[in-house]
Design a protein around this motif. Structure first.
Motif, PDB file in Angstrom:
ATOM      1  N   UNK A   1       1.241  -3.685   7.785  1.00 29.04           N
ATOM      2  CA  UNK A   1       1.971  -2.726   8.625  1.00 29.04           C
ATOM      3  C   UNK A   1       1.306  -1.353   8.680  1.00 29.04           C
ATOM      4  N   UNK A   2       0.225  -1.187   7.940  1.00 31.90           N
ATOM      5  CA  UNK A   2      -0.502   0.077   7.995  1.00 31.90           C
ATOM      6  C   UNK A   2      -1.585   0.005   9.064  1.00 31.90           C
ATOM      7  N   UNK A   3      -1.702   1.073   9.811  1.00 39.41           N
ATOM      8  CA  UNK A   3      -2.776   1.182  10.795  1.00 39.41           C
ATOM      9  C   UNK A   3      -4.098   1.364  10.054  1.00 39.41           C
ATOM     10  N   UNK A   4      -5.091   0.564  10.413  1.00 39.90           N
ATOM     11  CA  UNK A   4      -6.374   0.621   9.717  1.00 39.90           C
ATOM     12  C   UNK A   4      -7.042   1.989   9.851  1.00 39.90           C
ATOM     13  N   UNK A   5      -7.012   2.541  11.044  1.00 45.20           N
ATOM     14  CA  UNK A   5      -7.647   3.845  11.253  1.00 45.20           C
ATOM     15  C   UNK A   5      -6.967   4.917  10.402  1.00 45.20           C
ATOM     16  N   UNK A   6      -5.655   4.813  10.266  1.00 49.68           N
ATOM     17  CA  UNK A   6      -4.911   5.776   9.446  1.00 49.68           C
ATOM     18  C   UNK A   6      -5.356   5.695   7.980  1.00 49.68           C
ATOM     19  N   UNK A   7      -5.520   4.486   7.474  1.00 46.87           N
ATOM     20  CA  UNK A   7      -5.933   4.331   6.088  1.00 46.87           C
ATOM     21  C   UNK A   7      -7.365   4.797   5.864  1.00 46.87           C
ATOM     22  N   UNK A   8      -8.249   4.465   6.802  1.00 43.49           N
ATOM     23  CA  UNK A   8      -9.640   4.899   6.675  1.00 43.49           C
ATOM     24  C   UNK A   8      -9.705   6.425   6.642  1.00 43.49           C
ATOM     25  N   UNK A   9      -8.948   7.062   7.510  1.00 37.40           N
ATOM     26  CA  UNK A   9      -8.942   8.528   7.562  1.00 37.40           C
ATOM     27  C   UNK A   9      -8.423   9.106   6.247  1.00 37.40           C
ATOM     28  N   UNK A  10      -7.368   8.482   5.686  1.00 40.92           N
ATOM     29  CA  UNK A  10      -6.810   8.959   4.417  1.00 40.92           C
ATOM     30  C   UNK A  10      -7.816   8.795   3.279  1.00 40.92           C
TER      31      UNK A  10
ATOM     32  N   UNK B   1       0.856  -1.195   0.000  1.00 34.14           N
ATOM     33  CA  UNK B   1       0.000   0.000   0.000  1.00 34.14           C
ATOM     34  C   UNK B   1       0.889   1.240   0.000  1.00 34.14           C
ATOM     35  N   UNK B   2       0.476   2.221  -0.800  1.00 36.66           N
ATOM     36  CA  UNK B   2       1.148   3.517  -0.818  1.00 36.66           C
ATOM     37  C   UNK B   2       0.174   4.548  -0.250  1.00 36.66           C
ATOM     38  N   UNK B   3       0.555   5.141   0.880  1.00 38.37           N
ATOM     39  CA  UNK B   3      -0.314   6.135   1.527  1.00 38.37           C
ATOM     40  C   UNK B   3       0.512   7.011   2.442  1.00 38.37           C
ATOM     41  N   UNK B   4       0.115   8.259   2.548  1.00 35.07           N
ATOM     42  CA  UNK B   4       0.750   9.199   3.481  1.00 35.07           C
ATOM     43  C   UNK B   4       2.270   9.221   3.330  1.00 35.07           C
ATOM     44  N   UNK B   5       2.733   9.152   2.094  1.00 35.71           N
ATOM     45  CA  UNK B   5       4.153   9.311   1.823  1.00 35.71           C
ATOM     46  C   UNK B   5       5.011   8.090   2.052  1.00 35.71           C
ATOM     47  N   UNK B   6       4.426   6.934   2.256  1.00 32.76           N
ATOM     48  CA  UNK B   6       5.241   5.725   2.426  1.00 32.76           C
ATOM     49  C   UNK B   6       4.608   4.541   1.720  1.00 32.76           C
ATOM     50  N   UNK B   7       5.443   3.557   1.438  1.00 32.58           N
ATOM     51  CA  UNK B   7       5.009   2.295   0.834  1.00 32.58           C
ATOM     52  C   UNK B   7       5.436   1.168   1.750  1.00 32.58           C
TER      53      UNK B   7
ATOM     54  N   UNK C   1     -11.138   8.656   3.513  1.00 27.11           N
ATOM     55  CA  UNK C   1     -12.268   9.574   3.681  1.00 27.11           C
ATOM     56  C   UNK C   1     -11.877  11.018   3.415  1.00 27.11           C
ATOM     57  N   UNK C   2     -10.583  11.327   3.565  1.00 26.64           N
ATOM     58  CA  UNK C   2     -10.101  12.685   3.282  1.00 26.64           C
ATOM     59  C   UNK C   2      -9.709  12.852   1.818  1.00 26.64           C
ATOM     60  N   UNK C   3      -9.924  11.799   1.019  1.00 19.47           N
ATOM     61  CA  UNK C   3      -9.592  11.826  -0.412  1.00 19.47           C
ATOM     62  C   UNK C   3      -8.109  12.026  -0.685  1.00 19.47           C
ATOM     63  N   UNK C   4      -7.262  11.595   0.278  1.00 22.95           N
ATOM     64  CA  UNK C   4      -5.829  11.617   0.019  1.00 22.95           C
ATOM     65  C   UNK C   4      -5.456  10.391  -0.821  1.00 22.95           C
ATOM     66  N   UNK C   5      -4.407  10.486  -1.632  1.00 23.22           N
ATOM     67  CA  UNK C   5      -4.048   9.364  -2.506  1.00 23.22           C
ATOM     68  C   UNK C   5      -3.669   8.106  -1.709  1.00 23.22           C
ATOM     69  N   UNK C   6      -4.354   7.018  -1.986  1.00 21.68           N
ATOM     70  CA  UNK C   6      -4.030   5.713  -1.402  1.00 21.68           C
ATOM     71  C   UNK C   6      -4.128   4.695  -2.533  1.00 21.68           C
ATOM     72  N   UNK C   7      -3.047   3.989  -2.787  1.00 21.71           N
ATOM     73  CA  UNK C   7      -3.029   3.023  -3.878  1.00 21.71           C
ATOM     74  C   UNK C   7      -2.435   1.699  -3.399  1.00 21.71           C
TER      75      UNK C   7
END
Length: 289
Positions: free
Chosen positions: A51-60, A40-46, A62-68
């Motif tokens: 290893x990604x926090x679920x709440x962090x990804x959900x927030x990203x 996963x690529x999100x919040x400037x890291x891959x 819902x905020x329409x930040x790039x997550x791929x």
């Protein structure tokens, strides 16, 4: 390396899958299934999806930040296969998400060419616990001493018989990620219309659409009961952050499915969540062979 679990010694056929199988870690460890992680690529890291926090990804999301998402690196598969060989495996059965949803099988096949034992890379044409139940059945067959042909047969029968049923709050995340498939026919529906989906021929496909979330979840439950019929089945309910809503679905299915072998509540793969959206819920109905 993007791999979870270790293959047990003294079993001749190793079973490996990927993180979209939604397998609970305890089950994967119990049956010696190695789980190679999608990225996963999100919040400037891959990183590995685990290893990604679920709440962090959900927030990203819902905020329409790039997550791929991206498939595992071939190196992750190579080391998973090498670990299996080092533990004594004479062959590997590697079961993965539909190639129409991810290039994971391409990475696995690239790695398989570098391994000195036969590696059977299988495109399951599905994902979620349809893939997870197939991996479990394959691992149980391997633990009982089955050879590669039998392990492949068991896995093939399980994932082909299983059915994925999905509720999503919106089709927007599937559209963004290019995974919408035949479900694109439902685009443009009113916001109150909630799509119910499945995986058919390896891609996301529409089942129906229902007005309102409560009615849609009730219909999702009805469809799962209809799919189970009189078969002996395993069922899994998957969501991003299991809550009272999912527990209610589990209890309803427990009461209504007449020949229920087992039912479990699992965490949806965060890789799947990126494309299905934070509010998505999946139900897998898998007839027991």
């Amino acid at each position: 390396m993007g791999v979870r679990s270790r293959y047990p010694a003294d079993v001749p056929v190793a079973v490996i899958t990927d993180s979209t199988a939604c397998l609970p870690g305890q089950l994967a460890a119990q049956w010696g299934i190695s789980v190679v992680q999608l990225q996963i690529q999100a919040n400037g890291r891959t990183d590995d999806e685990s290893r990604f926090d679920r709440a962090e990804l959900v927030e990203a999301l819902r905020a329409n930040r790039p997550v791929t998402t991206s498939p595992p690196d071939p190196g992750a598969f190579f080391w998973a296969y090498q670990d299996a060989v080092s533990a004594g495996a004479d062959a590997v059965v590697s079961l993965h998400i539909s190639r129409r949803l991810s290039a994971t099988t391409d990475a696995a096949r690239q790695a398989a060419q570098q391994v000195r034992v036969p590696v059977h890379v299988i495109d399951s044409a599905t994902t979620g616990m349809s893939l997870g139940f197939a991996a479990l059945s394959a691992a149980r067959a391997a633990a009982a001493g089955a050879g590669p042909a039998r392990v492949l047969e068991v896995a093939d029968r399980r994932y082909r018989a299983s059915r994925e049923l999905m509720y999503v709050d919106t089709l927007e995340y599937l559209r963004r990620g290019g995974r919408i498939g035949a479900a694109s026919a439902l685009l443009g529906s009113a916001l109150a219309i909630k799509p119910l989906l499945t995986v058919r021929d390896g891609e996301v496909a529409p089942l129906t659409k229902v007005s309102g979330a409560r009615r849609a979840l009730a219909r999702l439950t009805d469809l799962a009961v209809e799919e189970a019929g009189e078969d002996v089945v395993d069922v899994a309910v998957a969501s991003v952050t299991p809550s009272a809503r999912e527990m209610m679905l589990v209890e309803q299915l427990r009461r209504r499915i007449p020949r229920l072998n087992d039912i479990m509540l699992v965490n949806a793969s965060t890789g799947i969540t990126v494309h299905a959206g934070p509010g998505a819920i999946g139900i897998t109905v898998a007839p027991v062979p």
